[in-house]
Design an enzyme around this catalytic site. Structure first.
Site, PDB file in Angstrom:
ATOM      1  N   GLN A 258      55.629 -20.464  20.228  1.00 29.59           N
ATOM      2  CA  GLN A 258      54.202 -20.593  19.933  1.00 29.59           C
ATOM      3  C   GLN A 258      53.745 -19.554  18.925  1.00 29.59           C
ATOM      4  O   GLN A 258      52.925 -19.820  18.050  1.00 29.59           O
ATOM      5  CB  GLN A 258      53.346 -20.457  21.206  1.00 29.59           C
ATOM      6  CG  GLN A 258      53.344 -21.693  22.055  1.00 29.59           C
ATOM      7  CD  GLN A 258      53.024 -22.923  21.247  1.00 29.59           C
ATOM      8  OE1 GLN A 258      51.938 -23.062  20.692  1.00 29.59           O
ATOM      9  NE2 GLN A 258      53.980 -23.835  21.134  1.00 29.59           N
ATOM     10  N   HIS A 261      53.429 -20.239  15.159  1.00 27.70           N
ATOM     11  CA  HIS A 261      52.413 -21.140  14.598  1.00 27.70           C
ATOM     12  C   HIS A 261      51.401 -20.380  13.745  1.00 27.70           C
ATOM     13  O   HIS A 261      50.916 -20.887  12.741  1.00 27.70           O
ATOM     14  CB  HIS A 261      51.640 -21.859  15.713  1.00 27.70           C
ATOM     15  CG  HIS A 261      52.281 -23.142  16.137  1.00 27.70           C
ATOM     16  ND1 HIS A 261      52.474 -24.182  15.272  1.00 27.70           N
ATOM     17  CD2 HIS A 261      52.756 -23.563  17.339  1.00 27.70           C
ATOM     18  CE1 HIS A 261      53.054 -25.194  15.925  1.00 27.70           C
ATOM     19  NE2 HIS A 261      53.239 -24.836  17.174  1.00 27.70           N
ATOM     20  N   GLU A 326      46.736 -23.882  26.846  1.00 23.88           N
ATOM     21  CA  GLU A 326      47.076 -25.152  26.199  1.00 23.88           C
ATOM     22  C   GLU A 326      48.437 -25.641  26.744  1.00 23.88           C
ATOM     23  O   GLU A 326      48.568 -26.770  27.187  1.00 23.88           O
ATOM     24  CB  GLU A 326      47.150 -24.919  24.694  1.00 23.88           C
ATOM     25  CG  GLU A 326      47.457 -26.145  23.881  1.00 23.88           C
ATOM     26  CD  GLU A 326      47.737 -25.807  22.413  1.00 23.88           C
ATOM     27  OE1 GLU A 326      47.839 -24.603  22.070  1.00 23.88           O
ATOM     28  OE2 GLU A 326      47.889 -26.754  21.615  1.00 23.88           O
ATOM     29  N   HIS A 327      49.457 -24.752  26.682  1.00 25.96           N
ATOM     30  CA  HIS A 327      50.790 -25.064  27.212  1.00 25.96           C
ATOM     31  C   HIS A 327      51.093 -24.115  28.366  1.00 25.96           C
ATOM     32  O   HIS A 327      50.947 -22.908  28.215  1.00 25.96           O
ATOM     33  CB  HIS A 327      51.885 -24.835  26.161  1.00 25.96           C
ATOM     34  CG  HIS A 327      51.657 -25.559  24.873  1.00 25.96           C
ATOM     35  ND1 HIS A 327      51.067 -24.955  23.781  1.00 25.96           N
ATOM     36  CD2 HIS A 327      51.948 -26.818  24.490  1.00 25.96           C
ATOM     37  CE1 HIS A 327      51.013 -25.828  22.777  1.00 25.96           C
ATOM     38  NE2 HIS A 327      51.541 -26.961  23.170  1.00 25.96           N
ATOM     39  N   ASP A 360      56.216 -31.175  22.202  1.00 22.63           N
ATOM     40  CA  ASP A 360      55.737 -31.237  20.818  1.00 22.63           C
ATOM     41  C   ASP A 360      56.318 -32.415  20.065  1.00 22.63           C
ATOM     42  O   ASP A 360      55.662 -32.997  19.198  1.00 22.63           O
ATOM     43  CB  ASP A 360      56.145 -29.970  20.054  1.00 22.63           C
ATOM     44  CG  ASP A 360      55.241 -28.805  20.360  1.00 22.63           C
ATOM     45  OD1 ASP A 360      54.151 -29.036  20.910  1.00 22.63           O
ATOM     46  OD2 ASP A 360      55.620 -27.660  20.044  1.00 22.63           O
ATOM     47  N   HIS A 419       7.749 -49.890  31.771  1.00 20.76           N
ATOM     48  CA  HIS A 419       8.973 -50.225  32.493  1.00 20.76           C
ATOM     49  C   HIS A 419       8.633 -51.098  33.702  1.00 20.76           C
ATOM     50  O   HIS A 419       9.244 -52.143  33.937  1.00 20.76           O
ATOM     51  CB  HIS A 419       9.703 -48.955  32.964  1.00 20.76           C
ATOM     52  CG  HIS A 419      10.513 -48.284  31.891  1.00 20.76           C
ATOM     53  ND1 HIS A 419       9.950 -47.760  30.763  1.00 20.76           N
ATOM     54  CD2 HIS A 419      11.850 -48.047  31.777  1.00 20.76           C
ATOM     55  CE1 HIS A 419      10.900 -47.234  29.999  1.00 20.76           C
ATOM     56  NE2 HIS A 419      12.069 -47.394  30.592  1.00 20.76           N
TER      57      HIS A 419
END
Lengths: 432, 432
Positions: A258, A261, A326-327, A360, A419
């Site tokens: 990770q 990235h 996230e992961h 991924d 209404h």
């Protein structure tokens, strides 16, 4: 390389707060630049796309649309093992996403009343795909396949042209395999604008998905409401839960997968074993020299690499739930017994042989996941991202005669006499 | 009172564009005021809530939380027929939303691989409820019941105090019936801020739903990302499709039932009969004098009331799909045969005896619907609005040995060698 923290009752809350406290804000200057691009495309259409492409991508295009020949040409430029791996990945992703399809329902009641919910695919979806050196064919599959499975009528891709006016061949191949209907050579905020407003060549879409740089992300934010968008992705995150039996070389490799990235990516180890943490540190140094993005990894681990020592796996998951990664990797024996404790995580990778890149690229689950703690309330990209629901209801004359007075009571209490009136005219045969 | 348009091949597109072209923008001044309120609540917590309540609501509160006695007291202040109607509405809404519940799934594959998706309720949800004269108990039910059905752990309501420091009794009753866990007397942007950031008294939530004025709507937009929010609702819309057999008094009443919401509300009649349109005009004048909000209705119909004459029902639906109305009434015989043609609509009301207020109050479908043409891609509020999904995957040693090389190929093509490395270390027993 990781910043070490040991959890105590005193520091637990502060620590979690710190780990959650990363929020990016877009600079006003970028917003105003992007707004300029959006309004030019809105008013000038294709002309603006050609002009911006010349200005930003340094290429004068003849056509925006990628021809069938150009796409076929891509297949000649890429390796067979890549195509085979991508085809197999596609089959896995499709099989998983097929399970996400949902149906509407119908309820019937007394006096002929019926009501229900329909599930309808979006009509047209636009996928933004970055070009240049950071071309991610896997991301084409992940964004397009759920839309195909949902039954979207038409899927359009926009991607910036390369310096010769072509497209990245790996992207072209992935687009064809995924089943894209049309590809246009236009990137950046102008590509997003074309999808949101439509031009002479490019048709307006209902939703825009796909990753992009800050200009693309800002453009997506600004057109939200005009069209739907997917999540605005923040920096990537991995949280590895490991015990004393975990292989430190696996842990180190996964943290770095990770970290590569982005300098802002977070790699967090939560472990019951300080001994493991120490061995992971050794492994990080051993492996990092072999990796192309060593510099980014070092910077990312220095700022956002963290190791937290806990008393037991339950406490590890407790902290993970607060971070909402996230992961999440749970690298222990019998990992399924812990899944039920996981409350907040985009995607969970179970066991010692399930590194996050399986998700991924290949396993079948989607890699477009909620970042920055938003897994508390957001979900992975899915078939549901490409459908909308619509409710319906039928009342008979007998049914409104039975229930009309109750509806009138509720409407009048809210001061909405028109209404109430719409029910009254039906009870009174057209008389007010 | 309606602006008449007759559809031709030439004007169809322009007409549809005009009908769709209403987008509201928030003034910069409001944004900056709201930002000031948000940051004060974030830094000062409860103190800021008491201060803003004193400044805006002109009341010095002792406590923020509404006590159980105060809620019981509300029941003494409201009429029995209201409570009974609300209880029955609740049962109908609950039954409909129970059908929306979805399950996760599990797939198993060769070599011990399994993967799937979990569906998890949000942990804590905040519901904003306007107070004062525009108190809508129906809106409490519509926002809270789907969250309850989804299994949300805790549902918190914020609502501004009245001039005596109490809450609107109809709102109190609706909150109790809907099953709210806690109610706090704080409104406006400060109420939203309290839910988004948490204070000493009010716990931070994962999602904020519910209607509000421009300050509330702006605050919700600004905290989006920190927490999730529901849609930002635009002006209300109704589109009535009617034929020559439709009762003009019903059509007129239904158009006005939306027009009374707001001067910006749209009421659109699409009909195959010019004769019907003329009779509707007469009915509008006849009924409008009997309605409390006559002035708003006149203003709304003048600016946004439209009648469109089409050749047949299919063409009516065609135009409706382009407009993507919030509420769509199909006031014809055998209306179900046309439902399949409806592609874009929040909620569809079928038949001659199903005015839209049935859905607002009683029928069971949700009245929180996508406005301003966003039914192209947004859905009604539902149980799905209060859940999140989380994927999971397990790979065995044998499975990664079988598929590892393909994953390495895909990762390397993207230049992500640390991703490839996390697979390699497992294939090579820890060696890089």
């Amino acid at each position: 390389m990781l910043n070490l923290m040991e959890i105590t009752k005193e520091n637990k809350e502060t620590l979690i707060k710190e780990l959650k406290g990363r929020v990016a804000e877009t600079e006003q200057e970028i917003i105003s630049n992007v707004n300029g691009i959006l309004s030019k495309v809105k008013s000038e259409g294709d002309k603006a796309l050609f002009d911006f492409t010349e200005a930003f991508d340094k290429i004068v295009l003849k056509n925006l649309e990628v021809s069938k020949d150009e796409i076929e040409e891509c297949f000649n430029k890429v390796e067979d093992d890549f195509i085979e791996a991508l085809e197999e990945a596609k089959a896995n992703i499709e099989a998983y996403h097929n399970k996400q399809k949902s149906n509407g329902f119908l309820m019937t009641k007394d006096k002929g009343v019926y009501l229900g919910q329909r599930v309808l695919p979006l009509e047209r979806v636009g996928v933004y795909v970055p070009g240049g050196t950071a071309a991610y064919p896997s991301s084409v599959l992940m964004n397009v396949i759920p839309a195909k499975v949902a039954g979207v009528d038409e899927i359009i891709m926009v991607t910036p042209p390369d310096k010769d006016g072509g497209i990245n061949p790996y992207i072209g191949v992935a687009a064809k395999i995924a089943g894209i209907d049309k590809i246009y050579k236009v990137g950046g905020a102008q590509g997003v604008a074309a999808l949101a407003y439509g031009t002479e060549t490019i048709q307006k879409v209902d939703k825009i998905v796909g990753p992009g740089n800050i200009f693309v992300a800002t453009a997506k934010k600004l057109v939200f409401g005009e069209v739907d968008i997917d999540m605005i992705a923040g920096p990537s995150e991995i949280l590895v839960i490991a015990d004393e039996k975990s292989d430190p070389s696996f842990v180190a490799a996964d943290l770095m997968s990770q970290a590569e990235h982005d300098r802002l990516a977070s790699s967090i180890l939560i472990t019951t074993s300080k001994d493991l943490y120490e061995k992971v540190e050794v492994e990080l140094e051993k492996q990092i020299n072999t990796l192309e993005r060593e510099e980014i990894i070092r910077a990312s681990l220095k700022d956002f690499g963290t190791a937290i020592i806990c008393a037991n796996i339950e406490e590890c998951i407790d902290i993970s739930n607060a971070i909402a990664p996230e992961h999440l990797e749970i690298m222990v024996d019998d990992p399924m017994q812990y899944l039920g404790m996981v409350r907040n995580a985009g995607s969970v990778f179970l066991g010692r042989y399930c590194p996050e890149p399986i998700g991924d690229y290949f396993g079948g689950t989607n890699h477009v996941l909620p970042t920055s703690g938003t897994a508390r309330f957001f979900s992975p990209l899915s078939v549901d991202s490409f459908i909308k629901k619509s409710s319906f209801i039928y009342y008979s004359k007998e049914a409104i005669e039975e229930n009309g007075e109750k509806i009138i009571t509720l409407a009048n209490k809210e001061g909405l006499t028109a209404h109430a009136n719409s029910v009254k005219v039906r009870l009174n045969h057209g008389r007010v």
